[in-house]
Every structure is written in structure tokens, then in C-alpha cells.
Design a protein around this motif. Structure first.
Motif: not given
Lengths: 103, 237
Positions: A50-51, A54, A66, A69-70, A73-74, A90, A94, B160, B163-164, B166-167
Motif C-alpha cells: 500500500v505504502a 501510494a 495516488r 485514491a488511498l 479507498a479507505a 480508487g 486518481a 490509484g 493502491v486501492a 492493496f488496501l
């Protein structure tokens, strides 16, 4: 090694790992220690993925679309949306960030 | 057939197959964007067949083949744990073990464990294992085709999406506070390592830190999440 070589090696390791579970004495792999270690490794690697996805561009760090997007997504995961919806959100966020002129 | 469809394990296996298969689209598109051709993408879905590792492989490929191989292989270790439990439960013999091993993934394990009786466990395993394999490959194909027809993946926000994704894979494993703490520490360590190490290495640094935290710490992250890590709950601690 060529890209095909790495791919086939990865597939071979994945299968061998799965098969190990069926061939080794179960008390080794079912021991608490092994289970917990493998669970911790999984969390660590997914979190690292993730890190890097992103915030890393090669060896430099960047906060760009990105990161938006993170965050999106959260929120989507917290709202319990299904995986595919999370991925689409996501991508959309982005893409919108770039459309708005962010890197 | 009707009797089979009324089995809860078969139904669960089918719905898991559809849900999981669908996100093969995102894998296919991301893999093409990472530079794989469509045959290579399909080979990963058919032969590696373990979603997290496949995403990790294409997500780390920019750091070279070795880092992709290592990341994918480390993420696959949990499948050995699933294999051992499934072997004890379903006791397959001979060549059947090879096929079962190939179909051993998060979803087939979770479906088996959720079933009540031995017969239902078997049905659950095979429905989810075969079902996910078929749909995962079908949707990988569609995703790779879609990804192939995008000229610039960044405009479509595919980075993006990665990232989504993997989260989304990480999220269900964060049920305990310790698991969340481990995840945050590993993310921080990774970000700190990025400027100082070649691509791919920050992941390994995070893995080592996790092992150290696990070895040293008081009951660490994995302790309380181990039994729930596959989203099943109720497995013995």
C-alpha cells in the motif's frame, strides 16, 4: 533472467508453497508460531505494498493523486463497499485528481 | 443438481467465486499496465493462482524480477498454513493432493472452514476452488484486454486502482488493534526506506521489521488476528 523466467519461477514457488502444506507433517505448519508468523508477514507485506504504491516513484517519495485514491479507498472500505467498487473508486479519484491538474 | 444447489457450502462457494472472480478484471488491467503481455498475465492467473501474490508480483515488477519474485513468494506463505489445515480436514490421497494444492487460496480455505459437516466442507472447497479459478481467469482475460486498449494507464487512474486494491486486500486482516499497529509501523518503515534503498527492498525491510516485532514484542499483531486472517473467524488459537 527474462520476464517469462521470473513469472514461471514465481508460479513454481507459489505451487510448491501450497503443496508443502499437504506434504509436511501438519504439526509443523499448524503450530501457533508458524501460523502467527505467516499472518504477521502477510500484514506487513500488504501494508508495505500500500505504502510504496501510494507514495513511491522509484526512489523518491511523492504525494500526488495516488494519496487521494488511498484516502478514498479507505473511506469506501470503512463504508463496507465490495472490493471491486473500492478499486473502481480508487481509479476514479486518481483520474479526477489528474484531471484537476494534480501530479 | 437441485440438491447440490441447496447446499449452503455450494452456495457460499458460488457467491465467493463471483465476487472474487470479478476483481480479476482489476488484476488483468494492472498487470498489462505494469508491462506484461496478455499471455504472461494469463499465465499468472492460471498457474500462480493466488491473488495477493499476483498483485504483489506486478506491483513490484518495476524494481526488477527478483523483487517481484520475493514479494510474491513471501505473500504466498500463508497458503502453506491453509494447505496443512485442509489436508488434515479433507485428507486427500495421491494425485488429488496436487490439484487441491493448486486450488488452495484464501477463498477456498475460508469456504471450507465455514462449512459444518465433512461433506459440506468438501463441497465448499471444490465449489470455491474450481469456481474462483474459472472466473478469476475469465475476468483476468477481460481486464487484460481492457488494459491493453488504454494508451496511458495513468490518465485512467490505474495507479490509484493499485493502491486501492492493496488496501482492500489488507483491510480484512486489520480486525485487531495489534494488527492495525503492525500495519501502520510497516507502512512507515517502508516509506522511510524508499529514498535509501533500491525499489523492492523497502518491502523486505518491512517484512524483517514485522518478524522482529513478532519475535520481540509482547503478543504481537498476528496473535489475535491469526485465527481471523482469512475472514473466517472461529478457528482455534
Amino acid at each position: 533472467m527474462s520476464l517469462w523466467g521470473w513469472i514461471l519461477a514465481g508460479c513454481a514457488v507459489a505451487f510448491a508453497t501450497k503443496l508443502t502444506g499437504y506434504l509436511l507433517p501438519s504439526r509443523w505448519l499448524e503450530s501457533d508460531g508458524f501460523r502467527k508468523t505467516s499472518s504477521a508477514l502477510t500484514i506487513a507485506l500488504l501494508s508495505a505494498l500500500v505504502a510504496t504504491n501510494a507514495f513511491a516513484s522509484g526512489q523518491t517519495l511523492a504525494v500526488d493523486s495516488r494519496a487521494l485514491a488511498l484516502a478514498a479507498a479507505a473511506v469506501a472500505l470503512w463504508r463496507r463497499l465490495p472490493f471491486l467498487a473500492v478499486v473502481i473508486i480508487g481509479a476514479t479519484v486518481a483520474a479526477l485528481g489528474r484531471l484537476a491538474g494534480l501530479p | 443438481m437441485k440438491q447440490l444447489l441447496s447446499s449452503p457450502a455450494v452456495r457460499m462457494g458460488l457467491s465467493v467465486s463471483i465476487a472474487t472472480g470479478l476483481y480479476g478484471i482489476s488484476f488483468g488491467a494492472l498487470a498489462v499496465a505494469a508491462g506484461l503481455n496478455r499471455w504472461q498475465v494469463q499465465a499468472l492467473s492460471a498457474l500462480m493462482f493466488t491473488g495477493g501474490s499476483q498483485f504483489a508480483f506486478v506491483g513490484t515488477l518495476s524494481g526488477g524480477g527478483m523483487s517481484a519474485l520475493v514479494a510474491a513468494s513471501l505473500l504466498g506463505i500463508r497458503n502453506a498454513v491453509y494447505g496443512a489445515q485442509l489436508n488434515g480436514l479433507l485428507t486427500p490421497r495421491g494425485p488429488l493432493r496436487l490439484l487441491m494444492a493448486h486450488l488452495t487460496i484464501d477463498e477456498s480455505f475460508a469456504t471450507t472452514m465455514a462449512a459444518g459437516t465433512a461433506r459440506e466442507q468438501r463441497r465448499g472447497f471444490w465449489t470455491a476452488g474450481v469456481g474462483v479459478w474459472l472466473l478469476w481467469n475469465l475476468f483476468t482475460f477481460i481486464g487484460a484486454w481492457a488494459g491493453d486498449s488504454m494508451s496511458d494507464p495513468k490518465i485512467w487512474g490505474l495507479d490509484g486502482a493499485a493502491v486501492a486494491a492493496f488496501l482492500g486486500l489488507l483491510w480484512p486482516r486489520l480486525r485487531s488493534r495489534d494488527a492495525a499497529a503492525l500495519a501502520i509501523v510497516c507502512a512507515l518503515v517502508t516509506v522511510l526506506a524508499v529514498p535509501f534503498t533500491p525499489p523492492g527492498i523497502p518491502l523486505l525491510v518491512a517484512a524483517v521489521v514485522a518478524l522482529l516485532m513478532h519475535a520481540v514484542g509482547r503478543p504481537s499483531a498476528a496473535d489475535r488476528s491469526a485465527g481471523q486472517s482469512s475472514g473466517v473467524g472461529g478457528s482455534p488459537e
